[in-house]
Design a protein around this motif. Structure first.
Motif, PDB file in Angstrom:
ATOM      1  N   ASN B 446       9.597   0.201  -8.135  1.00 16.77           N
ATOM      2  CA  ASN B 446      10.114  -0.049  -6.791  1.00 16.77           C
ATOM      3  C   ASN B 446       9.566   0.962  -5.804  1.00 16.77           C
ATOM      4  N   LEU B 447       9.583   2.233  -6.234  1.00 14.59           N
ATOM      5  CA  LEU B 447       9.114   3.279  -5.332  1.00 14.59           C
ATOM      6  C   LEU B 447       7.641   3.081  -5.001  1.00 14.59           C
ATOM      7  N   ILE B 448       6.862   2.707  -6.036  1.00 11.64           N
ATOM      8  CA  ILE B 448       5.434   2.500  -5.780  1.00 11.64           C
ATOM      9  C   ILE B 448       5.245   1.326  -4.830  1.00 11.64           C
ATOM     10  N   GLU B 449       5.992   0.265  -5.084  1.00 12.17           N
ATOM     11  CA  GLU B 449       5.883  -0.910  -4.211  1.00 12.17           C
ATOM     12  C   GLU B 449       6.186  -0.532  -2.771  1.00 12.17           C
ATOM     13  N   ARG B 450       7.238   0.265  -2.650  1.00 18.45           N
ATOM     14  CA  ARG B 450       7.628   0.660  -1.310  1.00 18.45           C
ATOM     15  C   ARG B 450       6.528   1.493  -0.657  1.00 18.45           C
ATOM     16  N   ARG B 451       5.940   2.362  -1.467  1.00 19.75           N
ATOM     17  CA  ARG B 451       4.895   3.216  -0.922  1.00 19.75           C
ATOM     18  C   ARG B 451       3.710   2.363  -0.469  1.00 19.75           C
ATOM     19  N   LEU B 452       3.338   1.404  -1.306  1.00 17.38           N
ATOM     20  CA  LEU B 452       2.234   0.513  -0.922  1.00 17.38           C
ATOM     21  C   LEU B 452       2.587  -0.237   0.341  1.00 17.38           C
ATOM     22  N   PHE B 453       3.832  -0.661   0.392  1.00 23.10           N
ATOM     23  CA  PHE B 453       4.285  -1.412   1.571  1.00 23.10           C
ATOM     24  C   PHE B 453       4.194  -0.559   2.826  1.00 23.10           C
ATOM     25  N   GLU B 454       4.681   0.687   2.694  1.00 23.95           N
ATOM     26  CA  GLU B 454       4.669   1.585   3.844  1.00 23.95           C
ATOM     27  C   GLU B 454       3.251   1.810   4.353  1.00 23.95           C
ATOM     28  N   SER B 455       2.337   2.025   3.396  1.00 24.83           N
ATOM     29  CA  SER B 455       0.975   2.310   3.865  1.00 24.83           C
ATOM     30  C   SER B 455       0.301   1.038   4.387  1.00 24.83           C
ATOM     31  N   LYS B 456       0.720  -0.116   3.864  1.00 26.81           N
ATOM     32  CA  LYS B 456       0.141  -1.363   4.349  1.00 26.81           C
ATOM     33  C   LYS B 456       0.606  -1.633   5.783  1.00 26.81           C
ATOM     34  N   GLU B 457       1.855  -1.310   6.025  1.00 27.02           N
ATOM     35  CA  GLU B 457       2.442  -1.534   7.347  1.00 27.02           C
ATOM     36  C   GLU B 457       1.656  -0.801   8.430  1.00 27.02           C
ATOM     37  N   SER B 458       1.288   0.415   8.100  1.00 22.61           N
ATOM     38  CA  SER B 458       0.595   1.190   9.136  1.00 22.61           C
ATOM     39  C   SER B 458      -0.872   1.366   8.778  1.00 22.61           C
ATOM     40  N   LYS B 459      -1.422   0.303   8.199  1.00 26.14           N
ATOM     41  CA  LYS B 459      -2.811   0.365   7.769  1.00 26.14           C
ATOM     42  C   LYS B 459      -3.746   0.610   8.956  1.00 26.14           C
ATOM     43  N   ARG B 460      -3.474  -0.128  10.006  1.00 22.43           N
ATOM     44  CA  ARG B 460      -4.335  -0.034  11.185  1.00 22.43           C
ATOM     45  C   ARG B 460      -4.329   1.401  11.718  1.00 22.43           C
ATOM     46  N   LEU B 461      -3.134   1.950  11.777  1.00 18.47           N
ATOM     47  CA  LEU B 461      -2.960   3.297  12.295  1.00 18.47           C
ATOM     48  C   LEU B 461      -3.695   4.311  11.432  1.00 18.47           C
ATOM     49  N   LEU B 462      -3.542   4.133  10.128  1.00 19.20           N
ATOM     50  CA  LEU B 462      -4.202   5.062   9.215  1.00 19.20           C
ATOM     51  C   LEU B 462      -5.708   5.008   9.381  1.00 19.20           C
ATOM     52  N   LEU B 500       2.589   8.502  12.507  1.00 18.07           N
ATOM     53  CA  LEU B 500       1.788   9.012  11.391  1.00 18.07           C
ATOM     54  C   LEU B 500       2.538  10.105  10.640  1.00 18.07           C
ATOM     55  N   GLU B 501       3.184  10.947  11.433  1.00 18.67           N
ATOM     56  CA  GLU B 501       3.941  12.049  10.832  1.00 18.67           C
ATOM     57  C   GLU B 501       5.060  11.495   9.943  1.00 18.67           C
ATOM     58  N   ALA B 502       5.771  10.506  10.489  1.00 15.28           N
ATOM     59  CA  ALA B 502       6.873   9.892   9.729  1.00 15.28           C
ATOM     60  C   ALA B 502       6.342   9.266   8.444  1.00 15.28           C
ATOM     61  N   LEU B 503       5.198   8.598   8.591  1.00 15.01           N
ATOM     62  CA  LEU B 503       4.616   7.948   7.431  1.00 15.01           C
ATOM     63  C   LEU B 503       4.290   8.969   6.341  1.00 15.01           C
ATOM     64  N   ARG B 504       3.702  10.079   6.785  1.00 14.76           N
ATOM     65  CA  ARG B 504       3.335  11.108   5.819  1.00 14.76           C
ATOM     66  C   ARG B 504       4.576  11.616   5.103  1.00 14.76           C
ATOM     67  N   LEU B 505       5.624  11.802   5.896  1.00 18.65           N
ATOM     68  CA  LEU B 505       6.893  12.274   5.335  1.00 18.65           C
ATOM     69  C   LEU B 505       7.417  11.283   4.297  1.00 18.65           C
ATOM     70  N   HIS B 506       7.382  10.006   4.680  1.00 15.46           N
ATOM     71  CA  HIS B 506       7.888   8.966   3.779  1.00 15.46           C
ATOM     72  C   HIS B 506       7.126   8.956   2.472  1.00 15.46           C
ATOM     73  N   ILE B 507       5.818   9.013   2.621  1.00 13.01           N
ATOM     74  CA  ILE B 507       5.002   8.908   1.413  1.00 13.01           C
ATOM     75  C   ILE B 507       5.216  10.109   0.518  1.00 13.01           C
ATOM     76  N   ASN B 508       5.336  11.278   1.142  1.00 16.13           N
ATOM     77  CA  ASN B 508       5.615  12.477   0.337  1.00 16.13           C
ATOM     78  C   ASN B 508       6.930  12.344  -0.400  1.00 16.13           C
TER      79      ASN B 508
END
Lengths: 359, 534
Positions: B446-462, B500-508
């Motif tokens: 679940n956590l991995i899925e969520r992480r993939l989801f999070e990074s997919k959501e802000s793919k453009r930004l990344l 971006l900062e929030a995303l980094r926090l989430h992924i960490n």
């Protein structure tokens, strides 16, 4: 008849007996005959009415047993009666006892050595004056139940009386203050009846932990915390003492008696708590994983020792920190089972996860 | 192999080796051993790709192949196992452990080996030295010999091991053209990893130090030189089992430290270290150690006098957790560390902690009560736990519905009439631990899925931020004006930066959560495995 016999004897010049004696013998013989007959047919009462002439001619033995019982207020066994009245045949004895039992003057008890007979309290019988048999019966059933009490439905089964009748009788007895109704903790709607002067059993009131059949969980929690605090402070003091590890460990132990004294001195409890009560509280702490218990042999007469044993308690630290999985939302998720990727509930749209991440 | 495991394996493979490998891997997991043809047919992936992904899997030891079962000469079959793939989850921990034990060099060695599956010693040493040199200041460089000594230390402590020589793979060790001494060694020790290392390391080191002179200056250049180093064909891999033993010992030590105190934990640490080599990995307890031996091996810095040590040992033996047991009286008392018992106790504590956190401390009380007393009726549970009947019933039923507590019916009559049946609640530790383990797998997935989801959501930004960083770097390299740089920097707006900062926090957060769950998984896995062997 006896006069005739004596006269005939005198005429024949044989050894004479005085007519009164002879009459007595005759009567005795006749009585025995009649008694045996009635006993065989099973109605000694009729015999008593016909022949006893209000115990002028004879009486059915019972009085003696009664006397004997009064000498021993705690009850006597069959053996005692036998020794005391060797002249009685066992059957006679049994009958006499049966009669007393049916008259309600004697109680039949059972103890470890066998059956025990005891005089009924004259008090209770006197109290029962003016009440009919049914009332007596109900009273007896309730008395038998002791301090555990008895439910009205069980009274009905035991007495075979209709419920309305029983209710009437119970009300009656209650108004006479012979019995009382106690609400049981086991089932709040269930009333049990017991004698008025009895202290209800712990199983009925639930002991110190119940007030008005409500379990006082707050009270238990407070005691639980206080006990733990006490043990913990003791353990900490031991740790800070910088003594050898063995001494440290031993001084972190507290006996249940010490804990009990501490709780009593704190005065949190309105009711008197016994050592057993405290031990149950300490046991809950063991099940909380906060306390350990060991039993050691103690010298007879040491305070707090029971049967030469002493229970020692001490506060301990948990072995591990909360494990990793419960630090994630999934570990605590109530809908964990229903969570699937692509489903209504999924890791991607999980609100718990979102909250946790934004925290 | 459960659905949860397969799902997690699929995610892990996808993350580390990409979509195609994940597809092949999960397919193999689901359908067991298969030959190449069936794999291609059933997955619908082209032959080339399947071959490549199988290569990847084999390289990382996640896939084994053997000749077909049906008849001699039937096509080679491939098979994967979950266990090995799930190790990927633990990679960060292996690397971290290597770092704490052997510093940066150890960390990089393990990291390289984990990333590539298996490598020869010479290439590992070279890559690591290059990487280290790259991170150092200008003009300084890492000596190969230092790296190789670290490497040999890792081998000595069994953290690294030699890959078993490939039997049917056609790459016979003897066939490789190497220095004259090498062929004999792997042949005579076909599956032993340790013994030949000593000689090999000695030579390897010498070789490497020989070429130091010519090679060190251009160590920065990461070109592979074609020169032979005498260890071709001898590939090394990370010995996961050894790491697991280390983790297990750490878990026991920290548990002792929590339960008793620091000094006791140091004593247990000493005992474990002493028996590290002598005790087999699956033993239920360590080899008996006498108090004298322990005393001599205690690091002098702890400054524990002998009588105090005896007292500590007695305390450890007396402790109800039974981490340490007494095996005899000779030599001042023989002591063992009860490894399996300790694992069982730790697993139990884990279960308790899960119940405690999830259902509250009162449910945990009931749970512990049942663990201690085995079988109890509902009424007894209420009385012992001092919980009102209504609440206790509620908690018991909740625990029952979650399968944490089991219900045993004992009928007095054969008709199972409820009024004449005893209902006993009980806790079965092992099945519960297994269930919890599955839950953990699901959680990680679940956590991995969520992480993939999070990074997919802000793919453009990344992507945007990456592009801008690249531009910045190139501008800096070409010596651009500072205004130009700030201009480029401002292409990312403030809210975007925030995002971006929030995303980094989430992924960490998700990453660290994965590692934490893995700790639980490790404890439960080792407990389950320990019950299987004992």
């Amino acid at each position: 008849m006896s006069i005739y016999l004596t006269r005939r004897d005198r005429l024949q010049g044989g050894p004479t007996l005085d007519p009164v004696t002879l009459w007595r013998y005759n009567v005795k013989a006749r009585l025995r005959l009649e008694f045996c007959f009635h006993r065989v047919t099973g109605n000694t009462d009729v015999f008593e009415q016909q022949w006893a002439h209000e115990e002028l001619l004879c009486r059915v033995t019972g009085g003696e047993i009664k006397e004997l019982c009064q000498q021993f207020p705690h009850g006597i066994t069959d053996q005692v009666i036998q020794n005391d009245m060797p002249h009685l045949e066992p059957q006679q004895r049994a009958m006499a006892i049966n009669k007393l039992l049916s008259l309600g003057q004697l109680d039949l008890l059972r103890n470890s050595s066998g059956l025990l007979y005891r005089m009924k309290d004259m008090q209770s019988t006197s109290k029962m004056k003016g009440s009919d048999n049914q009332e007596k019966l109900v009273y007896q059933i309730i008395e038998d139940a002791g301090n555990k009490g008895i439910w009205s439905r069980d009274i009905r089964f035991k007495s075979n009386l209709p419920l309305t009748e029983i209710n009437k009788i119970l009300k009656n007895l209650e108004s006479k203050k012979l019995i009382k109704a106690v609400k049981s903790v086991a089932a709040s709607k269930k009333k049990v009846y017991m004698l008025y002067n009895l202290q209800p059993d712990r199983s009925v009131t639930g002991g110190a932990w119940y007030s008005d059949q409500d379990f006082e969980s707050e009270f238990v929690e407070v005691l639980n915390q206080q006990c733990f605090k006490f043990l913990q402070s003791k353990a900490e003091a031991a740790r800070d003492s910088k003594q050898s590890p063995m001494v440290q460990r031993n001084s972190s132990f507290a006996t249940s008696h010490e804990v009990w004294k501490y709780i009593c001195e704190l005065g949190i409890s309105k009711v008197d708590l016994s050592m057993d009560d405290i031990e149950t509280i300490l046991n809950t702490l063991i099940y909380d994983g906060k306390v350990e218990m060991t039993v050691i042999a103690a010298k007879e007469g040491t305070v707090g020792s029971v049967d030469g044993q002493m229970k020692l308690y001490r506060g301990v630290n948990p072995v591990i920190q909360p494990t990793g999985v419960v630090r994630t939302p999934c570990g605590l998720c109530p809908v964990f089972e229903d969570c699937h990727e692509g489903g209504e509930i999924s890791p991607s749209n999980c609100i718990y996860m979102t909250e946790w991440l934004d925290f | 192999m459960t659905a949860q495991e397969v799902r997690l394996c699929g995610l892990l493979l996808q993350e580390h080796f990409g979509e195609v490998v994940a597809k092949v891997g999960t397919h193999l997991l689901k359908s067991g051993a298969q030959n190449l043809r069936t794999i291609i047919h059933e997955t619908g992936i082209s032959l080339d790709l399947v071959k490549k992904s199988l290569c990847v899997l084999v390289q990382h030891g996640t896939c084994v192949f053997s000749s077909g079962r049906k008849a001699p000469g039937s096509p080679t079959e491939y098979r994967t196992s979950c266990d090995r793939i799930l190790r990927i989850l633990r990679y960060p921990r292996y690397i971290y452990t290597a770092k704490t034990l052997y510093g940066d060099t150890g960390e990089l060695i393990i990291e390289e080996l984990l990333q590539r599956g298996d490598m020869t010693m010479s290439s590992t040493v070279k890559t690591v030295a290059d990487r280290l040199t790259q991170n150092m200041e200008e003009g300084r460089s890492m000596d190969y010999s230092e790296v190789s000594s670290a490497f040999s230390k890792l081998v000595e402590t069994h953290f690294l091991q030699r890959c078993p020589p490939m039997a049917g793979a056609g790459t016979k060790d003897s066939g490789t053209p190497a220095t004259p001494a090498t062929p004999a060694i792997p042949e005579s020790f076909p599956d032993c990893y340790r013994v030949p290392h000593v000689t090999l390391i000695g030579r390897g080191k010498r070789r490497l130090s020989n070429e130091d002179g010519e090679d060190q200056r251009n160590a920065k250049k990461t070109k592979m030189d074609s020169e032979t180093h005498g260890d071709e064909g001898i590939y090394w891999q990370v010995n996961f089992e050894r790491f697991h033993l280390h983790f297990r010992d750490q878990a026991i030590i920290s548990a002792v430290a929590n339960k008793l105190d620091q000094t006791s934990s140091e004593i247990v640490r000493t005992m474990l270290r002493m028996s590290e080599v002598t005790t087999s990995p699956t033993a239920t307890c360590t080899k008996p150690l006498s108090a004298n031996e322990i005393f001599r091996s205690l690091p002098s810095s702890y400054n524990i006098p002998r009588p105090i040590l005896d007292q500590y040992l007695t305390l450890l033996v007396d402790d109800p957790m039974e981490f340490v047991g007494k095996a005899g009286e000779s030599g001042g008392g023989m002591y063992v560390v009860n490894l399996h018992k300790a694992l069982a106790n730790l697993a139990r504590a884990t279960l308790e902690s899960v119940v405690q956190e999830r259902f509250g401390s009162r449910s945990a009380r009931i749970f512990r009560l049942l663990l201690r007393k085995r079988h109890l009726e509902q009424k007894q549970v209420e009385d012992f736990a001092m919980i009102p009947a209504k609440e206790a019933k509620d908690m018991l039923y909740t625990l029952l519905s979650q399968n944490l507590v089991q219900l045993q019916e004992i009928p007095k009559t054969p008709d199972y009439a409820p009024s004449r049946t005893f209902y006993l609640y009980t806790v079965n530790q092992l099945p519960t631990a297994r269930m919890l383990l599955q839950n953990c797998y699901k959680t990680v997935a679940n956590l991995i899925e969520r992480r993939l989801f999070e990074s997919k959501e802000s793919k453009r930004l990344l992507e945007k931020s990456q592009r801008i960083e690249a531009i910045l770097a190139s501008l800096q390299a070409s010596g651009a004006e500072p205004e130009q740089l700030t201009e480029v920097e401002e292409m990312i707006t403030a809210p975007e930066k925030q995002q971006l900062e929030a995303l980094r926090l989430h992924i960490n957060k998700l990453d660290s959560a994965e590692n934490q769950v893995d700790e639980t998984i490790f404890l439960l896995e080792s407990y389950v495995n320990s019950t299987a062997t004992s």
